[in-house]
Design an enzyme around this catalytic site. Structure first.
Site, PDB file in Angstrom:
ATOM      1  N   GLU A  11       0.826  -1.222   0.000  1.00  0.00           N
ATOM      2  CA  GLU A  11       0.000   0.000   0.000  1.00  0.00           C
ATOM      3  C   GLU A  11       0.861   1.274   0.000  1.00  0.00           C
ATOM      4  O   GLU A  11       1.114   1.857   1.052  1.00  0.00           O
ATOM      5  CB  GLU A  11      -0.946   0.031   1.210  1.00  0.00           C
ATOM      6  CG  GLU A  11      -1.869   1.239   1.198  1.00  0.00           C
ATOM      7  CD  GLU A  11      -2.734   1.376   2.446  1.00  0.00           C
ATOM      8  OE1 GLU A  11      -3.636   2.235   2.436  1.00  0.00           O
ATOM      9  OE2 GLU A  11      -2.516   0.640   3.419  1.00  0.00           O
ATOM     10  N   LYS A  62      -2.812  -1.977  -2.779  1.00  0.00           N
ATOM     11  CA  LYS A  62      -3.852  -1.072  -2.281  1.00  0.00           C
ATOM     12  C   LYS A  62      -3.409   0.340  -2.635  1.00  0.00           C
ATOM     13  O   LYS A  62      -2.380   0.822  -2.159  1.00  0.00           O
ATOM     14  CB  LYS A  62      -4.053  -1.222  -0.775  1.00  0.00           C
ATOM     15  CG  LYS A  62      -5.172  -0.342  -0.226  1.00  0.00           C
ATOM     16  CD  LYS A  62      -5.557  -0.707   1.204  1.00  0.00           C
ATOM     17  CE  LYS A  62      -6.650   0.216   1.719  1.00  0.00           C
ATOM     18  NZ  LYS A  62      -7.139  -0.173   3.048  1.00  0.00           N
TER      19      LYS A  62
END
Length: 297
Positions: A177, A214
């Protein structure tokens, strides 16, 4: 090795991932939004008891188990606690059919060159072993990019993939992420650098292994489609990044193959003071809207 049923559930992506992983630093804010003031708890233990009660209420709500949520990201203390006598990860998968993930990063270092790297993670191998034994499927680890600085973004992605390979070595699937701050003027430029760096490092993932990504909702719809389609990527999920839920949903619906992994946008409007029926109605409406946006692409 990851559970094949869980791999298939995430790959199919017929729903979204609930981010229930507020950590110590963000818990007071999450509780305040939920209608619990700091005067209602006197120490960290009581604070975490209250956030676990909130998360348990969400997970046990009828609307949570209707098949529209495919995964949930947990905070370490949530993994270590139980719901109705079952460890949280076990409850999620066996009772609700939701794949459990664990947030493993220890927060962000100070901003340097327009980015925030991850802080060191002491005891990482022991934590990953414990997560695997607890039935956790994958992990989540967050960095932040706040400027289109090529060298700094390269360093962020390198750190993410190094950690991701450690996670893979423990039989877990990492959610990489590198969040791009949605308010920066050069967001589109930062996204272009980020996409190229991720594509370069995906080719270093060992054969037979996959990671998840993400990412902030892109400025240009389907900008991350090359990542969505990459054979080393199990799924690309989107963070809401501060966009209100309606705006985040509208943006997400324009991105084919991306599903949501929303935190604030999921719990918006929920309150400790609501009756169970009011709580479930509010949560159910949020789940329905985020699910619709996730499967629209």
């Amino acid at each position: 090795m990851p559970n094949p049923q869980q791999v298939e559930k995430i790959r199919k992506g017929d729903g979204f991932i609930a981010a229930l992983d507020q950590s110590g630093g963000s818990t007071p804010k999450a509780l305040k939004l939920y209608g619990v003031s700091e005067s209602e708890y006197s120490n960290e233990t009581e604070m975490f008891d209250m956030i676990h009660a909130m998360r348990s209420r969400i997970i046990k709500a009828p609307s949570f188990g209707k098949g529209k949520i495919v995964g949930a990201i947990l905070f370490e203390q949530t993994m270590d606690r139980s719901i109705d006598g079952l460890p949280t990860a076990t409850y999620l998968w066996e009772k609700v059919g939701v794949v459990p993930f664990l947030k493993i990063d220890k927060g962000l270092a100070a901003e340097e060159n327009g980015v925030q790297m991850m802080k060191p993670i002491p005891g990482l191998d022991a934590l990953l072993d414990r997560a695997a034994k607890a039935g956790i499927f994958g992990t989540k680890e967050r960095s932040v990019i706040s400027a289109a600085n090529p060298a700094a973004i390269k360093a962020v992605v390198a750190q993410q993939f190094e950690l991701g390979k450690t996670v893979l070595s423990h039989g877990l699937v990492p959610i990489i992420e590198p969040e791009v701050t949605i308010t920066i003027a050069d967001k589109a430029e930062a996204e272009a650098i980020l996409r190229d760096e991720i594509l370069a490092l995906l080719d270093t993932i060992p054969a037979g292994e996959q990671v998840m990504l993400k990412l902030s909702l892109p400025t240009v719809p389907n900008f991350y489609k090359p990542l969505v389609d990459h054979p080393k990527v199990l799924k690309v999920v989107a963070l809401s990044g501060g966009y209100p839920r309606d705006e985040a949903n509208a943006m997400l619906a324009k991105n084919t193959g991306m599903i949501a992994s929303f935190s604030r946008a999921l719990t918006e409007g929920l309150s400790a003071k609501q009756s169970d029926a009011e709580f479930d109605a509010m949560l159910g409406a949020a789940i329905d809207s985020i699910h619709a946006a996730s499967v629209a692409g």
